[in-house]
Design a protein around this motif. Structure first.
Motif, PDB file in Angstrom:
ATOM      1  N   VAL A  78      -5.913  38.911  -3.352  1.00  0.00           N
ATOM      2  CA  VAL A  78      -7.068  37.631  -3.034  1.00  0.00           C
ATOM      3  C   VAL A  78      -8.163  38.104  -4.148  1.00  0.00           C
ATOM      4  CG1 VAL A  78      -6.335  37.710  -0.543  1.00  0.00           C
ATOM      5  CG2 VAL A  78      -8.117  39.395  -1.346  1.00  0.00           C
ATOM      6  N   THR A  79      -9.025  37.039  -4.184  1.00  0.00           N
ATOM      7  CA  THR A  79     -10.246  37.273  -4.898  1.00  0.00           C
ATOM      8  C   THR A  79     -11.393  37.680  -4.037  1.00  0.00           C
ATOM      9  OG1 THR A  79      -9.149  35.794  -6.390  1.00  0.00           O
ATOM     10  CG2 THR A  79     -11.558  36.241  -6.746  1.00  0.00           C
ATOM     11  N   SER A  80     -12.267  38.674  -4.468  1.00  0.00           N
ATOM     12  CA  SER A  80     -13.334  39.197  -4.203  1.00  0.00           C
ATOM     13  C   SER A  80     -14.252  38.260  -4.342  1.00  0.00           C
ATOM     14  CB  SER A  80     -13.547  40.613  -4.637  1.00  0.00           C
ATOM     15  OG  SER A  80     -15.025  40.789  -4.138  1.00  0.00           O
TER      16      SER A  80
ATOM     17  N   ARG B 157     -12.426  58.530  -3.898  1.00  0.00           N
ATOM     18  CA  ARG B 157     -12.182  58.016  -2.505  1.00  0.00           C
ATOM     19  C   ARG B 157     -11.708  56.645  -2.270  1.00  0.00           C
ATOM     20  NH1 ARG B 157     -17.406  58.492   1.194  1.00  0.00           N
ATOM     21  NH2 ARG B 157     -18.205  56.750  -0.154  1.00  0.00           N
ATOM     22  N   ARG B 158     -10.746  56.622  -1.578  1.00  0.00           N
ATOM     23  CA  ARG B 158     -10.263  55.058  -1.419  1.00  0.00           C
ATOM     24  C   ARG B 158     -11.027  54.495  -0.071  1.00  0.00           C
ATOM     25  NH1 ARG B 158      -4.396  53.183  -1.622  1.00  0.00           N
ATOM     26  NH2 ARG B 158      -4.624  54.692  -3.446  1.00  0.00           N
ATOM     27  N   GLU B 159     -11.422  53.406  -0.196  1.00  0.00           N
ATOM     28  CA  GLU B 159     -12.366  52.649   0.655  1.00  0.00           C
ATOM     29  C   GLU B 159     -11.678  51.370   1.345  1.00  0.00           C
ATOM     30  OE1 GLU B 159     -16.455  52.463   0.006  1.00  0.00           O
ATOM     31  OE2 GLU B 159     -16.220  54.357  -0.763  1.00  0.00           O
ATOM     32  N   TYR B 160     -11.885  50.969   2.537  1.00  0.00           N
ATOM     33  CA  TYR B 160     -11.342  49.790   3.062  1.00  0.00           C
ATOM     34  C   TYR B 160     -12.711  48.990   3.490  1.00  0.00           C
ATOM     35  CZ  TYR B 160      -7.110  52.202   2.955  1.00  0.00           C
ATOM     36  OH  TYR B 160      -5.931  52.705   2.291  1.00  0.00           O
ATOM     37  N   VAL B 161     -12.798  47.772   2.968  1.00  0.00           N
ATOM     38  CA  VAL B 161     -13.719  46.763   3.396  1.00  0.00           C
ATOM     39  C   VAL B 161     -13.410  45.642   4.146  1.00  0.00           C
ATOM     40  CG1 VAL B 161     -15.486  45.429   2.306  1.00  0.00           C
ATOM     41  CG2 VAL B 161     -14.781  47.262   1.111  1.00  0.00           C
ATOM     42  N   ARG B 162     -14.054  45.630   5.433  1.00  0.00           N
ATOM     43  CA  ARG B 162     -13.675  44.600   6.240  1.00  0.00           C
ATOM     44  C   ARG B 162     -14.174  43.036   5.684  1.00  0.00           C
ATOM     45  NH1 ARG B 162     -16.754  48.315   9.974  1.00  0.00           N
ATOM     46  NH2 ARG B 162     -16.915  49.204   7.422  1.00  0.00           N
ATOM     47  N   VAL B 163     -12.979  42.498   5.614  1.00  0.00           N
ATOM     48  CA  VAL B 163     -13.390  40.829   4.990  1.00  0.00           C
ATOM     49  C   VAL B 163     -12.702  39.909   5.874  1.00  0.00           C
ATOM     50  CG1 VAL B 163     -13.304  41.912   2.809  1.00  0.00           C
ATOM     51  CG2 VAL B 163     -11.308  40.833   3.586  1.00  0.00           C
ATOM     52  N   SER B 164     -13.332  38.610   5.641  1.00  0.00           N
ATOM     53  CA  SER B 164     -12.840  37.385   6.232  1.00  0.00           C
ATOM     54  C   SER B 164     -12.220  36.634   5.222  1.00  0.00           C
ATOM     55  CB  SER B 164     -13.804  36.565   6.891  1.00  0.00           C
ATOM     56  OG  SER B 164     -14.488  37.238   7.855  1.00  0.00           O
TER      57      SER B 164
ATOM     58  N   LEU C  13      -7.831  32.159  -0.444  1.00  0.00           N
ATOM     59  CA  LEU C  13      -7.202  33.541  -0.911  1.00  0.00           C
ATOM     60  C   LEU C  13      -8.495  34.106  -1.406  1.00  0.00           C
ATOM     61  CD1 LEU C  13      -4.025  32.545  -3.106  1.00  0.00           C
ATOM     62  CD2 LEU C  13      -4.364  33.812  -0.745  1.00  0.00           C
ATOM     63  N   LYS C  14      -9.730  33.594  -1.046  1.00  0.00           N
ATOM     64  CA  LYS C  14     -10.959  34.434  -1.283  1.00  0.00           C
ATOM     65  C   LYS C  14     -11.551  35.137  -0.307  1.00  0.00           C
ATOM     66  CE  LYS C  14     -12.318  30.825  -4.293  1.00  0.00           C
ATOM     67  NZ  LYS C  14     -13.448  29.878  -4.931  1.00  0.00           N
ATOM     68  N   ALA C  15     -12.053  36.510  -0.541  1.00  0.00           N
ATOM     69  CA  ALA C  15     -12.309  37.378   0.411  1.00  0.00           C
ATOM     70  C   ALA C  15     -14.049  37.602   0.524  1.00  0.00           C
ATOM     71  CB  ALA C  15     -11.807  39.106   0.150  1.00  0.00           C
ATOM     72  N   ARG C  16     -14.443  37.207   1.645  1.00  0.00           N
ATOM     73  CA  ARG C  16     -15.980  37.738   1.880  1.00  0.00           C
ATOM     74  C   ARG C  16     -16.082  38.602   2.640  1.00  0.00           C
ATOM     75  NH1 ARG C  16     -15.513  32.240   3.717  1.00  0.00           N
ATOM     76  NH2 ARG C  16     -15.573  33.066   5.723  1.00  0.00           N
TER      77      ARG C  16
ATOM     78  N   THR D  10     -12.936  39.414  -8.799  1.00  0.00           N
ATOM     79  CA  THR D  10     -11.941  40.360  -9.222  1.00  0.00           C
ATOM     80  C   THR D  10     -10.767  40.254  -8.186  1.00  0.00           C
ATOM     81  OG1 THR D  10     -13.503  41.891 -10.027  1.00  0.00           O
ATOM     82  CG2 THR D  10     -11.313  42.878  -9.439  1.00  0.00           C
ATOM     83  N   GLU D  11      -9.676  40.199  -8.668  1.00  0.00           N
ATOM     84  CA  GLU D  11      -8.491  40.329  -7.732  1.00  0.00           C
ATOM     85  C   GLU D  11      -8.376  41.648  -7.086  1.00  0.00           C
ATOM     86  OE1 GLU D  11      -4.820  39.064  -9.075  1.00  0.00           O
ATOM     87  OE2 GLU D  11      -5.262  36.944  -9.269  1.00  0.00           O
ATOM     88  N   VAL D  12      -8.227  41.747  -5.800  1.00  0.00           N
ATOM     89  CA  VAL D  12      -8.017  43.001  -4.872  1.00  0.00           C
ATOM     90  C   VAL D  12      -6.894  42.827  -3.799  1.00  0.00           C
ATOM     91  CG1 VAL D  12     -10.448  43.790  -5.022  1.00  0.00           C
ATOM     92  CG2 VAL D  12      -9.783  41.988  -3.346  1.00  0.00           C
TER      93      VAL D  12
END
Length: 166
Positions: free
Chosen positions: A96-98, A108-115, A119-122, A155-157
């Protein structure tokens, strides 16, 4: 823990594995069994313990809901599947695109909560592993690798929907 180990095939705890004055689970594992590891280079979910009491495996998850969900999906679930002789479930990731900028520590690996909007992440507007609404009001997680230190909009993530974690 010794009583639970004598009566159970597996022990899963939530809370008490960090470094606070009331966090006693990690030391109890170390004192009454074997502590295989404690802490992972992930956020949220750094304080997670894996060990054994007698012959009973134990997963000590963090107490915060977001960190508990993530460490269950990444650590405890694969352990349970392995113990059951099942094929390990590898969560599918989608590109998806950030739509947000983000800074993080390297290593460190991080996990960000998104809606998602298509295909766009908020990003969820508030941080905190204790914020249950950050799970109920989002669609999943953007996974940011260890080597990344700065994410720019556009950026694609990798996106992992919650349905792949549960």
């Amino acid at each position: 823990l010794r009583r639970a180990a004598a009566e159970s095939d597996l022990i899963i705890t939530s809370g008490g594995v960090s470094t606070g004055e009331e966090d006693h689970v990690r030391s109890a594992i170390a004192n009454h069994g074997s502590l295989y590891f404690w802490r992972l280079a992930i956020k949220p979910g750094r304080p997670v313990a894996m060990g054994q009491i007698g012959s009973t495996p134990l997963a000590g998850l963090p107490g915060n809901p977001v960190a508990a969900l993530l460490t269950f999906a990444l650590v405890a679930r694969p352990m349970i599947e392995s113990l059951a002789g099942a094929t390990m479930h590898v969560p599918r990731r989608f590109r998806v695109t950030s739509e947000f900028a983000y800074k993080k520590k390297t290593g460190r690996r991080e996990y960000v909560r998104v809606s998602l909007d298509g295909l766009k992440a908020r990003r969820f507007p508030k941080e905190g592993a204790g914020m249950l609404t950050s799970l109920t009001e989002t669609d999943g997680l953007v996974e940011l690798p260890e080597e990344l230190t700065r994410l720019e909009p556009g950026t694609e993530v990798d996106f992992v929907p919650y349905s792949e974690l549960i």
